[in-house]
Write a protein that holds these residues in place. Sequence first.
Motif, PDB file in Angstrom:
ATOM      1  N   THR A  29     -12.933 -51.772  -7.774  1.00  0.00           N
ATOM      2  CA  THR A  29     -14.062 -52.418  -7.099  1.00  0.00           C
ATOM      3  C   THR A  29     -14.253 -53.766  -7.767  1.00  0.00           C
ATOM      4  O   THR A  29     -14.383 -53.851  -8.988  1.00  0.00           O
ATOM      5  CB  THR A  29     -15.358 -51.586  -7.205  1.00  0.00           C
ATOM      6  OG1 THR A  29     -15.152 -50.323  -6.571  1.00  0.00           O
ATOM      7  CG2 THR A  29     -16.525 -52.306  -6.534  1.00  0.00           C
ATOM      8  N   LYS A  62      -9.902 -59.793  -3.147  1.00  0.00           N
ATOM      9  CA  LYS A  62      -9.561 -58.518  -2.502  1.00  0.00           C
ATOM     10  C   LYS A  62      -8.218 -58.615  -1.785  1.00  0.00           C
ATOM     11  O   LYS A  62      -7.387 -57.708  -1.891  1.00  0.00           O
ATOM     12  CB  LYS A  62     -10.656 -58.127  -1.509  1.00  0.00           C
ATOM     13  CG  LYS A  62     -10.342 -56.843  -0.752  1.00  0.00           C
ATOM     14  CD  LYS A  62     -11.410 -56.504   0.257  1.00  0.00           C
ATOM     15  CE  LYS A  62     -11.027 -55.250   1.029  1.00  0.00           C
ATOM     16  NZ  LYS A  62     -12.048 -54.893   2.023  1.00  0.00           N
ATOM     17  N   ASP A  84     -12.268 -52.221  -3.116  1.00  0.00           N
ATOM     18  CA  ASP A  84     -13.529 -52.455  -2.409  1.00  0.00           C
ATOM     19  C   ASP A  84     -14.217 -53.644  -3.059  1.00  0.00           C
ATOM     20  O   ASP A  84     -13.898 -54.007  -4.198  1.00  0.00           O
ATOM     21  CB  ASP A  84     -14.462 -51.237  -2.516  1.00  0.00           C
ATOM     22  CG  ASP A  84     -13.956 -50.053  -1.720  1.00  0.00           C
ATOM     23  OD1 ASP A  84     -13.506 -50.240  -0.579  1.00  0.00           O
ATOM     24  OD2 ASP A  84     -14.022 -48.932  -2.248  1.00  0.00           O
TER      25      ASP A  84
END
Length: 148
Positions: free
Chosen positions: A36, A77, A88
Amino acid sequence: MTVYQHILVPVDESPISYAAAEQALALAQSLNCQVTIMSVIAVDPFVGVDFYKVAPAVTDYFMQAEKKAKERLEEIKQSYVRDGVNVDIKLIHGVSPSEGIIQIADEVGADLIVMGSHGRTGIQKVFLGSVAQNVLTQSPIPVLIVKI
Protein backbone atom coordinates in the motif's frame (compact mmCIF):
# COMPACT_ATOMS: atom_id res chain seq x y z
CA MET A 1 12.62 -15.45 10.18
CA THR A 2 9.70 -13.09 9.58
CA VAL A 3 8.25 -13.07 6.09
CA TYR A 4 6.50 -9.82 5.36
CA GLN A 5 3.13 -10.00 3.64
CA HIS A 6 2.05 -6.35 3.44
CA ILE A 7 4.35 -3.34 3.10
CA LEU A 8 3.21 0.23 3.67
CA VAL A 9 5.14 2.92 1.76
CA PRO A 10 4.44 6.55 2.75
CA VAL A 11 5.48 9.04 0.06
CA ASP A 12 5.60 12.78 -0.40
CA GLU A 13 7.18 14.93 -3.09
CA SER A 14 10.74 14.37 -1.86
CA PRO A 15 13.36 12.35 -3.76
CA ILE A 16 14.02 10.33 -0.60
CA SER A 17 10.44 9.03 -0.55
CA TYR A 18 10.83 7.93 -4.19
CA ALA A 19 14.03 6.09 -3.22
CA ALA A 20 12.10 4.35 -0.44
CA ALA A 21 9.36 3.43 -2.92
CA GLU A 22 12.00 1.84 -5.19
CA GLN A 23 13.45 -0.14 -2.27
CA ALA A 24 9.96 -1.27 -1.26
CA LEU A 25 9.25 -2.36 -4.82
CA ALA A 26 12.36 -4.56 -4.90
CA LEU A 27 11.48 -6.01 -1.50
CA ALA A 28 7.86 -6.66 -2.51
CA GLN A 29 8.99 -8.43 -5.67
CA SER A 30 11.40 -10.68 -3.80
CA LEU A 31 8.85 -11.50 -1.06
CA ASN A 32 5.80 -11.57 -3.35
CA CYS A 33 3.80 -9.40 -0.98
CA GLN A 34 1.06 -6.78 -1.06
CA VAL A 35 1.98 -3.07 -0.99
CA THR A 36 0.00 0.00 0.00
CA ILE A 37 1.43 3.34 -1.06
CA MET A 38 0.10 6.33 0.85
CA SER A 39 0.36 10.08 1.28
CA VAL A 40 -0.78 12.41 4.02
CA ILE A 41 -2.13 15.85 3.23
CA ALA A 42 -0.76 17.90 6.14
CA VAL A 43 -3.04 19.08 8.91
CA ASP A 44 -4.80 22.25 7.82
CA PRO A 45 -3.48 25.08 10.03
CA PHE A 46 -6.43 27.30 9.14
CA VAL A 47 -9.24 25.08 10.43
CA GLY A 48 -11.43 27.10 12.74
CA VAL A 49 -10.21 30.47 11.49
CA ASP A 50 -13.15 32.73 10.52
CA PHE A 51 -11.72 33.85 7.19
CA TYR A 52 -10.98 30.29 6.10
CA LYS A 53 -14.30 29.81 4.28
CA VAL A 54 -13.81 33.01 2.31
CA ALA A 55 -10.17 32.52 1.41
CA PRO A 56 -10.23 30.89 -2.05
CA ALA A 57 -6.43 30.90 -2.28
CA VAL A 58 -6.13 28.77 0.87
CA THR A 59 -8.86 26.40 -0.27
CA ASP A 60 -7.24 26.17 -3.70
CA TYR A 61 -3.87 25.39 -2.09
CA PHE A 62 -5.26 22.34 -0.28
CA MET A 63 -7.19 21.19 -3.35
CA GLN A 64 -4.00 21.40 -5.42
CA ALA A 65 -2.03 19.54 -2.74
CA GLU A 66 -4.58 16.72 -2.80
CA LYS A 67 -4.60 16.61 -6.62
CA LYS A 68 -0.79 16.41 -6.75
CA ALA A 69 -0.72 13.70 -4.06
CA LYS A 70 -3.26 11.61 -5.99
CA GLU A 71 -1.23 12.00 -9.20
CA ARG A 72 1.98 11.03 -7.38
CA LEU A 73 0.35 7.96 -5.83
CA GLU A 74 -1.10 6.85 -9.16
CA GLU A 75 2.27 7.30 -10.91
CA ILE A 76 4.07 5.16 -8.34
CA LYS A 77 1.25 2.60 -8.38
CA GLN A 78 1.62 2.16 -12.13
CA SER A 79 5.34 1.38 -11.78
CA TYR A 80 4.49 -1.33 -9.23
CA VAL A 81 1.75 -2.76 -11.46
CA ARG A 82 4.18 -2.87 -14.43
CA ASP A 83 6.53 -4.92 -12.28
CA GLY A 84 3.79 -7.34 -11.22
CA VAL A 85 3.31 -6.20 -7.62
CA ASN A 86 -0.16 -6.14 -6.06
CA VAL A 87 -0.59 -2.53 -4.90
CA ASP A 88 -3.24 -0.21 -3.43
CA ILE A 89 -3.10 3.51 -2.74
CA LYS A 90 -4.41 5.53 0.20
CA LEU A 91 -4.65 9.26 0.82
CA ILE A 92 -5.40 10.66 4.27
CA HIS A 93 -5.77 14.19 5.61
CA GLY A 94 -6.61 15.90 8.86
CA VAL A 95 -3.80 14.30 10.86
CA SER A 96 -0.07 14.74 11.20
CA PRO A 97 2.08 12.68 8.80
CA SER A 98 3.30 10.28 11.48
CA GLU A 99 -0.23 9.76 12.86
CA GLY A 100 -1.54 9.14 9.34
CA ILE A 101 1.18 6.61 8.56
CA ILE A 102 0.55 4.62 11.72
CA GLN A 103 -3.23 4.83 11.23
CA ILE A 104 -3.06 3.51 7.66
CA ALA A 105 -0.58 0.78 8.65
CA ASP A 106 -3.13 -0.47 11.17
CA GLU A 107 -6.07 -0.05 8.78
CA VAL A 108 -4.50 -2.13 5.98
CA GLY A 109 -2.83 -4.68 8.25
CA ALA A 110 0.71 -3.80 7.16
CA ASP A 111 3.51 -5.72 8.81
CA LEU A 112 6.35 -3.48 7.58
CA ILE A 113 6.68 0.25 6.88
CA VAL A 114 9.32 1.32 4.35
CA MET A 115 9.98 5.05 4.36
CA GLY A 116 12.64 7.59 3.55
CA SER A 117 14.49 9.83 5.95
CA HIS A 118 16.68 12.84 5.38
CA GLY A 119 18.78 11.79 8.33
CA ARG A 120 18.77 15.16 10.06
CA THR A 121 20.47 15.26 13.41
CA GLY A 122 21.06 17.64 16.28
CA ILE A 123 19.61 21.14 16.00
CA GLN A 124 18.11 20.49 12.54
CA LYS A 125 16.11 17.59 13.95
CA VAL A 126 14.94 19.62 16.94
CA PHE A 127 13.71 22.51 14.80
CA LEU A 128 12.47 20.55 11.79
CA GLY A 129 11.14 17.46 13.53
CA SER A 130 11.32 14.06 11.97
CA VAL A 131 8.36 12.13 10.63
CA ALA A 132 10.56 9.06 10.27
CA GLN A 133 11.73 9.34 13.87
CA ASN A 134 8.15 9.68 15.12
CA VAL A 135 6.99 6.67 13.12
CA LEU A 136 10.02 4.66 14.21
CA THR A 137 9.34 5.28 17.90
CA GLN A 138 5.52 5.01 17.77
CA SER A 139 4.94 2.16 15.32
CA PRO A 140 4.04 -1.25 16.71
CA ILE A 141 5.43 -2.87 13.51
CA PRO A 142 8.95 -2.82 12.03
CA VAL A 143 10.06 0.28 10.11
CA LEU A 144 12.73 0.17 7.42
CA ILE A 145 14.34 3.58 6.94
CA VAL A 146 15.86 4.33 3.54
CA LYS A 147 18.51 7.06 3.25
CA ILE A 148 20.16 8.33 0.08
